[in-house]
Design a protein around this motif. Structure first.
Motif, PDB file in Angstrom:
ATOM      1  N   ILE A 239       0.854  -1.187   0.000  1.00 44.11           N
ATOM      2  CA  ILE A 239       0.000   0.000   0.000  1.00 44.11           C
ATOM      3  C   ILE A 239       0.891   1.238   0.000  1.00 44.11           C
ATOM      4  O   ILE A 239       1.824   1.336   0.791  1.00 44.11           O
ATOM      5  CB  ILE A 239      -0.927   0.008   1.244  1.00 44.11           C
ATOM      6  CG1 ILE A 239      -1.675   1.336   1.380  1.00 44.11           C
ATOM      7  CG2 ILE A 239      -0.149  -0.312   2.520  1.00 44.11           C
ATOM      8  CD1 ILE A 239      -2.665   1.376   2.532  1.00 44.11           C
ATOM      9  N   TYR A 241       0.687   4.239   1.308  1.00 42.99           N
ATOM     10  CA  TYR A 241      -0.189   4.984   2.214  1.00 42.99           C
ATOM     11  C   TYR A 241       0.139   6.467   2.252  1.00 42.99           C
ATOM     12  O   TYR A 241      -0.723   7.294   2.565  1.00 42.99           O
ATOM     13  CB  TYR A 241      -0.135   4.391   3.626  1.00 42.99           C
ATOM     14  CG  TYR A 241       1.092   4.747   4.434  1.00 42.99           C
ATOM     15  CD1 TYR A 241       1.082   5.845   5.290  1.00 42.99           C
ATOM     16  CD2 TYR A 241       2.257   3.994   4.350  1.00 42.99           C
ATOM     17  CE1 TYR A 241       2.203   6.182   6.046  1.00 42.99           C
ATOM     18  CE2 TYR A 241       3.380   4.316   5.098  1.00 42.99           C
ATOM     19  CZ  TYR A 241       3.349   5.410   5.940  1.00 42.99           C
ATOM     20  OH  TYR A 241       4.469   5.742   6.670  1.00 42.99           O
ATOM     21  N   ASP A 242       1.393   6.841   1.926  1.00 41.35           N
ATOM     22  CA  ASP A 242       1.775   8.255   1.933  1.00 41.35           C
ATOM     23  C   ASP A 242       1.857   8.855   0.532  1.00 41.35           C
ATOM     24  O   ASP A 242       2.248   9.997   0.361  1.00 41.35           O
ATOM     25  CB  ASP A 242       3.100   8.455   2.661  1.00 41.35           C
ATOM     26  CG  ASP A 242       4.204   7.532   2.136  1.00 41.35           C
ATOM     27  OD1 ASP A 242       3.957   6.803   1.157  1.00 41.35           O
ATOM     28  OD2 ASP A 242       5.301   7.538   2.729  1.00 41.35           O
ATOM     29  N   SER A 303       2.622   5.701  13.242  1.00 42.47           N
ATOM     30  CA  SER A 303       1.528   5.842  12.277  1.00 42.47           C
ATOM     31  C   SER A 303       0.155   5.607  12.887  1.00 42.47           C
ATOM     32  O   SER A 303      -0.865   5.864  12.238  1.00 42.47           O
ATOM     33  CB  SER A 303       1.730   4.854  11.126  1.00 42.47           C
ATOM     34  OG  SER A 303       1.617   3.524  11.596  1.00 42.47           O
ATOM     35  N   ILE A 317      -7.531  -3.291   1.321  1.00 48.08           N
ATOM     36  CA  ILE A 317      -7.291  -1.852   1.170  1.00 48.08           C
ATOM     37  C   ILE A 317      -8.493  -1.226   0.462  1.00 48.08           C
ATOM     38  O   ILE A 317      -9.020  -1.781  -0.506  1.00 48.08           O
ATOM     39  CB  ILE A 317      -6.005  -1.591   0.355  1.00 48.08           C
ATOM     40  CG1 ILE A 317      -4.832  -2.402   0.937  1.00 48.08           C
ATOM     41  CG2 ILE A 317      -5.688  -0.108   0.336  1.00 48.08           C
ATOM     42  CD1 ILE A 317      -4.512  -2.096   2.387  1.00 48.08           C
ATOM     43  N   TRP A 325      -7.076   8.760  -0.536  1.00 46.05           N
ATOM     44  CA  TRP A 325      -6.000   8.185   0.268  1.00 46.05           C
ATOM     45  C   TRP A 325      -6.428   6.798   0.747  1.00 46.05           C
ATOM     46  O   TRP A 325      -7.557   6.620   1.215  1.00 46.05           O
ATOM     47  CB  TRP A 325      -5.670   9.083   1.460  1.00 46.05           C
ATOM     48  CG  TRP A 325      -5.054  10.387   1.037  1.00 46.05           C
ATOM     49  CD1 TRP A 325      -5.687  11.450   0.459  1.00 46.05           C
ATOM     50  CD2 TRP A 325      -3.681  10.754   1.156  1.00 46.05           C
ATOM     51  NE1 TRP A 325      -4.799  12.460   0.207  1.00 46.05           N
ATOM     52  CE2 TRP A 325      -3.553  12.070   0.635  1.00 46.05           C
ATOM     53  CE3 TRP A 325      -2.547  10.130   1.667  1.00 46.05           C
ATOM     54  CZ2 TRP A 325      -2.330  12.741   0.592  1.00 46.05           C
ATOM     55  CZ3 TRP A 325      -1.326  10.798   1.636  1.00 46.05           C
ATOM     56  CH2 TRP A 325      -1.230  12.094   1.099  1.00 46.05           C
ATOM     57  N   ASP A 327      -7.192   3.505   2.830  1.00 46.80           N
ATOM     58  CA  ASP A 327      -7.482   3.088   4.190  1.00 46.80           C
ATOM     59  C   ASP A 327      -7.322   1.565   4.275  1.00 46.80           C
ATOM     60  O   ASP A 327      -7.205   0.888   3.257  1.00 46.80           O
ATOM     61  CB  ASP A 327      -8.903   3.508   4.575  1.00 46.80           C
ATOM     62  CG  ASP A 327      -9.170   4.979   4.268  1.00 46.80           C
ATOM     63  OD1 ASP A 327      -8.378   5.824   4.720  1.00 46.80           O
ATOM     64  OD2 ASP A 327     -10.149   5.282   3.550  1.00 46.80           O
ATOM     65  N   ILE A 328      -7.342   1.024   5.498  1.00 47.86           N
ATOM     66  CA  ILE A 328      -7.041  -0.394   5.699  1.00 47.86           C
ATOM     67  C   ILE A 328      -8.138  -1.043   6.523  1.00 47.86           C
ATOM     68  O   ILE A 328      -8.382  -0.651   7.668  1.00 47.86           O
ATOM     69  CB  ILE A 328      -5.686  -0.582   6.414  1.00 47.86           C
ATOM     70  CG1 ILE A 328      -4.576   0.166   5.666  1.00 47.86           C
ATOM     71  CG2 ILE A 328      -5.338  -2.065   6.533  1.00 47.86           C
ATOM     72  CD1 ILE A 328      -3.267   0.253   6.448  1.00 47.86           C
ATOM     73  N   ASN A 342      -7.001   6.708   6.854  1.00 49.85           N
ATOM     74  CA  ASN A 342      -5.794   7.470   6.558  1.00 49.85           C
ATOM     75  C   ASN A 342      -6.027   8.960   6.848  1.00 49.85           C
ATOM     76  O   ASN A 342      -6.946   9.576   6.306  1.00 49.85           O
ATOM     77  CB  ASN A 342      -5.427   7.267   5.091  1.00 49.85           C
ATOM     78  CG  ASN A 342      -4.015   7.664   4.765  1.00 49.85           C
ATOM     79  OD1 ASN A 342      -3.475   8.634   5.298  1.00 49.85           O
ATOM     80  ND2 ASN A 342      -3.388   6.917   3.858  1.00 49.85           N
ATOM     81  N   PHE A 348      -2.850   7.109  10.940  1.00 45.62           N
ATOM     82  CA  PHE A 348      -4.179   6.525  10.756  1.00 45.62           C
ATOM     83  C   PHE A 348      -4.976   6.653  12.054  1.00 45.62           C
ATOM     84  O   PHE A 348      -4.404   6.675  13.146  1.00 45.62           O
ATOM     85  CB  PHE A 348      -4.073   5.042  10.402  1.00 45.62           C
ATOM     86  CG  PHE A 348      -3.489   4.761   9.040  1.00 45.62           C
ATOM     87  CD1 PHE A 348      -4.310   4.478   7.961  1.00 45.62           C
ATOM     88  CD2 PHE A 348      -2.109   4.770   8.842  1.00 45.62           C
ATOM     89  CE1 PHE A 348      -3.770   4.206   6.712  1.00 45.62           C
ATOM     90  CE2 PHE A 348      -1.563   4.508   7.609  1.00 45.62           C
ATOM     91  CZ  PHE A 348      -2.395   4.219   6.531  1.00 45.62           C
TER      92      PHE A 348
END
Length: 617
Positions: A239, A241-242, A303, A317, A325, A327-328, A342, A348
């Motif tokens: 992922i 994520y950033d 995080s 995901i 963005w 998310d999980i 996110n 998070f």
């Protein structure tokens, strides 16, 4: 045949078609119990390449190898002068395992001691490791729980190379993947953006990251890359994520367990059973930030991912709040599910309870195993499917504009059929290319002798296939006697991908302690389009992108992600079934970088490769 597509950001050349999850088992008196990469192209010549595959093409969609890639697989495999006839039947799926030459059997090191990991594994991955356009199969394996493991004849994972014509060749040793480990889950993605798909394996007492060297072999770079954390690994997902263009890695962790700390569970004081995860402390998941494609940094605590009360088995995901963005979503076993939203600043917020996907509708925790996400009812909001333990029903959390979820499984036709089965691999898959997400679940109990104490339960259980009826509800597909869908399995991993290049999604299933299964999809031909994304400046695999197909007033939207199912990785290509649609107006791709790219009137029934074209500034 060569075509030229005009994209909104440039000219795009193309290239033609192609328990409770471990609820203590239990005597009633006691306890209850889914990329083919190309050589980098000069920035001045971004392109969309189109590879043509005819539906049902006999050579499995074999294509011309790309520069620098290994020689065609058809030249590697030995062809019989009198080939075995291709299996045919009238079922929804055909079991091609024997014909394909896939002889893998999972090793779980089962003993009378009943160590917890024995019954939990393992997963699988579908990806084109050698960039020749044919989808290969990787099957995770167990090993001896008691060291040493690297002994002569020790079991290892298996990599099967697709030779075309539904034939596969075991190339595990040649690929340098024949290293024993007690593996659990897997994820695939190009973490260093070099054009070749890399491989991550989670394990019981350590994980491994294999770098794809681009010459048909892999190198274990776990220590060098900073993947040196040990724990009971489960599902994993790449992922970004950033959104910095480099794939980060989320690794699920189950419980704190070692051979030395294993707990003995015996309802009657004589017969041992596999303990419920409630007997163990949970273990926090891990998030690793990619530092430019060479190393990873553990950012779990900073995080906001650190939660010791999780007992994670499934990871998916999604973009829960449509902010662009990732998310999980996390399926946990006997504790509440997680949704990590996110915050767009490297952190998070865990929001499972406030969004309504943490518990059942009665407020109870369940034994969550597999998980997948997708817009099952076409309302524009992501839904979440979770496969649960027997006597709990699988869940279908419907998304909404307000950001809340409601478990609609009983009303949607999924609840009652899944009440008595124990789900693992759980996957939204449009098996018939009608543009609607169907649901496939593979089942199997954790206790081999469960029928002795629970007469209505079986160790091996048939899968469930639920067809979407276009209203967002589902109808169970039973098929005829002899169908693979009616075969009892000790199902665990589940992944989908187009193994023969005909445009529909085939299926591979892993079993605990039993042979893997390879199923060919026999769906009636309908229109489809497949998209392979090549990101730059987005991550090269394209994870996090949203692909939207538009035909008049009809739209189909798919977010391309890693994770999903149980311990498994589906083919890293976006497949969109289009039903009877004869022509698309356009494809709109929103990359994880935020760039939006449009392809006007792409031809259907083909795979197209789309290289990211940043908008002009």
């Amino acid at each position: 045949m060569r075509r030229i597509f005009q994209g909104s950001a440039g000219i795009l050349p193309a290239l033609g078609p192609q328990a409770s999850c471990l609820l203590v088992l239990v005597l009633p008196l006691f306890l209850f119990g889914c990329q083919s990469k190309t050589e980098p192209q000069k920035p001045a010549k971004p392109s969309v390449e189109t590879q043509s595959t005819k539906p049902g093409h006999a050579n499995g969609g074999q294509q011309t190898p790309q520069p620098g890639a290994p020689s065609p697989k058809a030249q590697v495999g030995q062809r019989s002068t009198a080939p075995t006839p291709m299996p045919t039947d009238g079922f929804l799926f055909t079991d091609m395992t024997t014909y394909a030459g896939v002889s893998f059997k999972h090793f779980n090191d089962a003993t009378p001691r009943k160590y917890l990991p024995e019954t939990m594994g393992a997963g699988l991955a579908l990806f084109d490791y050698d960039n020749d356009g044919l989808l290969d199969i990787y099957l995770v394996n167990g090993s001896r729980l008691k060291p040493p493991r690297d002994v002569p004849g020790a079991p290892t994972a298996a990599l099967y190379r697709n030779l075309g014509n539904w034939k596969f060749q075991d190339v595990t040793a040649q690929a340098r993947l024949n290293q024993p480990m007690f593996g659990m889950g897997t994820a695939v993605g190009d973490y260093d953006n070099d054009g070749f798909t890399d491989l991550f394996i989670s394990g019981v007492d350590g994980d491994r990251l294999y770098h794809n060297l681009g010459n048909g072999t892999f190198e274990d770079v776990s220590e060098r890359a900073g993947m040196n954390d040990a724990g009971f690994g489960s599902s994993a997902a790449f992922i970004d994520y950033d959104r910095d263009g480099h794939l980060d890695l989320f690794v699920g962790r189950y419980v704190e367990w070692t051979r030395e700390t294993d707990i003995t569970c015996s309802p009657d004081g004589i017969h041992r059973v596999y303990c419920t995860p409630e007997a163990y402390h949970g273990e926090s998941n891990r998030l690793y930030r990619n530092l430019g494609g060479r190393r990873f940094k553990d950012v779990t605590r900073s995080s906001g991912i650190w939660h010791e009360d999780g007992k994670t088995l499934g990871v998916a995901i999604m973009d829960h709040n449509h902010d662009g963005w990732p998310d999980i979503a996390v399926a946990n076993d006997t504790v509440r599910n997680f949704l990590f939203v996110n915050n767009r600043d490297g952190t998070f917020t865990e929001s499972g309870v406030t969004t309504g996907m943490a518990y059942s509708e009665s407020g109870a925790t369940r034994g969550g195993m597999g998980i997948d996400v997708g817009d099952a009812d076409g309302d524009g909001f992501t839904d979440i499917a979770v496969g649960n333990f027997s006597q709990e029903m699988s869940a279908l959390y419907r998304g909404s504009a307000a950001g809340f979820f409601v478990d609609d499984a009983p009303q949607a036709g999924i609840g009652l059929p899944t009440l008595m089965t124990l789900a693992f691999g759980t996957l939204f898959v449009d098996y018939d290319d009608d543009g609607l997400l169907d649901l496939l679940i593979v089942n199997g109990h954790i206790e081999p002798e469960i029928n002795k104490t629970q007469r209505l339960q079986k160790y091996a259980q048939p899968p469930h296939l639920f067809r979407n009826d276009s209203s967002g509800n589902f109808r169970q597909m039973t098929d005829g006697a002899g169908s693979p869908l009616r075969e009892p399995l000790v199902g665990r991993g589940l992944a989908s991908g187009d193994l023969d290049g005909d445009g529909d999604l085939d299926v591979v299933i892993s079993q605990n302690g039993h042979a893997a299964k390879v199923w060919r999809n026999n769906a009636k031909h309908q229109s489809w389009i497949r998209v392979q994304l090549i990101g730059s400046p987005s991550n090269r695999t394209g994870y996090g992108a949203v692909v939207k197909a538009v035909a008049g007033k009809k739209t189909w939207v798919r977010m391309f992600t890693s994770g999903r199912s149980y311990l498994s990785a589906c083919e890293p290509i976006v497949t969109i079934g289009l039903g009877s649609t004869a022509q698309l107006d356009r494809l709109e791709i929103t990359w994880s970088s935020g760039h939006v790219q449009t392809i006007q009137r792409p031809a259907l029934n083909q795979l197209i490769k789309v290289k990211e074209v940043p908008a002009a500034t």
